[in-house]
Design a protein around this motif. Sequence first.
Motif, PDB file in Angstrom:
ATOM      1  N   SER A  46     -19.440   9.526  30.937  1.00  0.00           N
ATOM      2  CA  SER A  46     -19.308   8.592  29.819  1.00  0.00           C
ATOM      3  C   SER A  46     -19.695   9.242  28.500  1.00  0.00           C
ATOM      4  N   LYS A  50     -17.374   9.515  25.185  1.00  0.00           N
ATOM      5  CA  LYS A  50     -17.811   9.011  23.884  1.00  0.00           C
ATOM      6  C   LYS A  50     -17.710  10.098  22.810  1.00  0.00           C
ATOM      7  N   PHE A  87     -14.026   0.788  27.630  1.00  0.00           N
ATOM      8  CA  PHE A  87     -15.398   1.101  28.022  1.00  0.00           C
ATOM      9  C   PHE A  87     -15.798   0.433  29.334  1.00  0.00           C
ATOM     10  N   ASP A 168     -12.744   3.980  31.430  1.00  0.00           N
ATOM     11  CA  ASP A 168     -14.056   4.173  32.043  1.00  0.00           C
ATOM     12  C   ASP A 168     -14.348   2.984  32.962  1.00  0.00           C
TER      13      ASP A 168
END
Length: 496
Positions: A46, A50, A87, A168
């Motif tokens: 993650s 990002k 996300f 994700d």
Amino acid sequence: MGAEIKLEVKNISKSFPGVKALDQVSFALKKGTVHVLCGENGAGKSTLMKVLDGIYRQDEGEIYIDGKKVEIHSPMDARANGIAMIFQELSYVPDLTIAENIFMGRWAPKGKFRLNWNKMYDETERLMKQEGLPYKAHDLLRSLSVADIQLIEILKAVSFEAKILIMDEPTSSISNKEVEFLFRKIEELKKRGVSIIYISHKMDEIFRIADEITVLRDGTTIATKKANETTMDEIISLMVGRKLENMYPKEDVKIGEEIFRVEKLTSHKIFEDISFQVHRGEVVGFAGLVGAGRTEIMRAIFGLDKYQTGEIYLRGQKIQIKSPADAIEKGIAMISEDRRKYGIIPMRDIMENVSLASLKQYFYKGIRHKKREEREVEQVCKKMRVKTPSIEAKIMNLSGGNQQKVILAKWLLCDPEVLIMDEPTRGIDVGAKTEIYQLIEEFANAGKGIILVSSELPELIGMCDRIYVMNEGHIAGSLERKEFTQEVILGMAVSN
């Protein structure tokens, strides 16, 4: 000749106070393919995404799109470079409409000082009709379920017409039917030349959609494999650095006396006439499709939602639960399916999150005994293998799986008699799942009663002593361990 390289990251490193999240990570995404990133929670997946989405800025390393080096300093930069991201922790504003959430940050102007609301609502209706979604553009996000919101997030990302789409854990909150919709959409996007980075802990879906798989471990690149040239066992071994044995460590625990019972619990139009029992040492599962009422029942039992009729018994005594505080005081704990909304206080540190439900035991005559609190929080976090530089770190900086471990640590510290676990392994890697299953066994061996709500049938079949199957707000039936099969459970869940 291989496919054209769409995106390449070279030697990306990123550090936070006390921890190096990424260390010289590299991989290449080919045009019109699905590249899956695998790794345990805290491996850096993650964080890397990002960086690509402009939320974090890498300390070292380079990013190339179509062979050209790019600088991504913000999500707006990412969008300008054709990158969109869905996300793991859903990012939405509950009190805004679907259209407002989809167009947030890219409002359609109408002159200098006005917005073209008609255009945005019409476009939202068109998108939903095109994708076969049964919502209205004016619906508030607050009125939708977690699964509904996940689909809206997917729609929002698709609406950017991005050339690189990052997903994700996009299936963590949606049903099998909705997963099929997502996979069809992925195939459509691939045919249009969209390149997809996909993060998931669900091995079956990884091998269904992946063209290539890159494994990260402890912030470094371990290996990249073509999906058709590797196996599930090999990927798992690369992820955890060892071979996992006995995924579901279910033991034959002596089932004791009844500890918890619900009789004829009813909440109009949500669930009706719900009756079940839990015995000491027993793991009782709740299966069913998304929307069958499983979570709503658990929320009512824990005092989060009201119900109209029915009775709850603990150790044979009728009890009244009007709030979560009542439930906790009586020895009932609950892990919510939505950890971000109900499980953690993001801006607080790990110690505060863990001791929150047990604060009374650390106060004597109005004085807080902080040393004891710190010692016991440290012990329980160590037991749960929470990856963190210290218990003073903010919980929002942990990976999703480590946040879930902190929530488990909170209830472990409370030592409840009945533990309700609603999707406890959602978004968690295979290694962490095994640790949670072992904790379930420890609770059972200690004579606790466990209620396990899960959308993963192998998990229920592997860990439960009995399973209740929900169908449209009713209990369709219950099964003993010797009767468990996926076919039987699904048949009960969908039958009319």
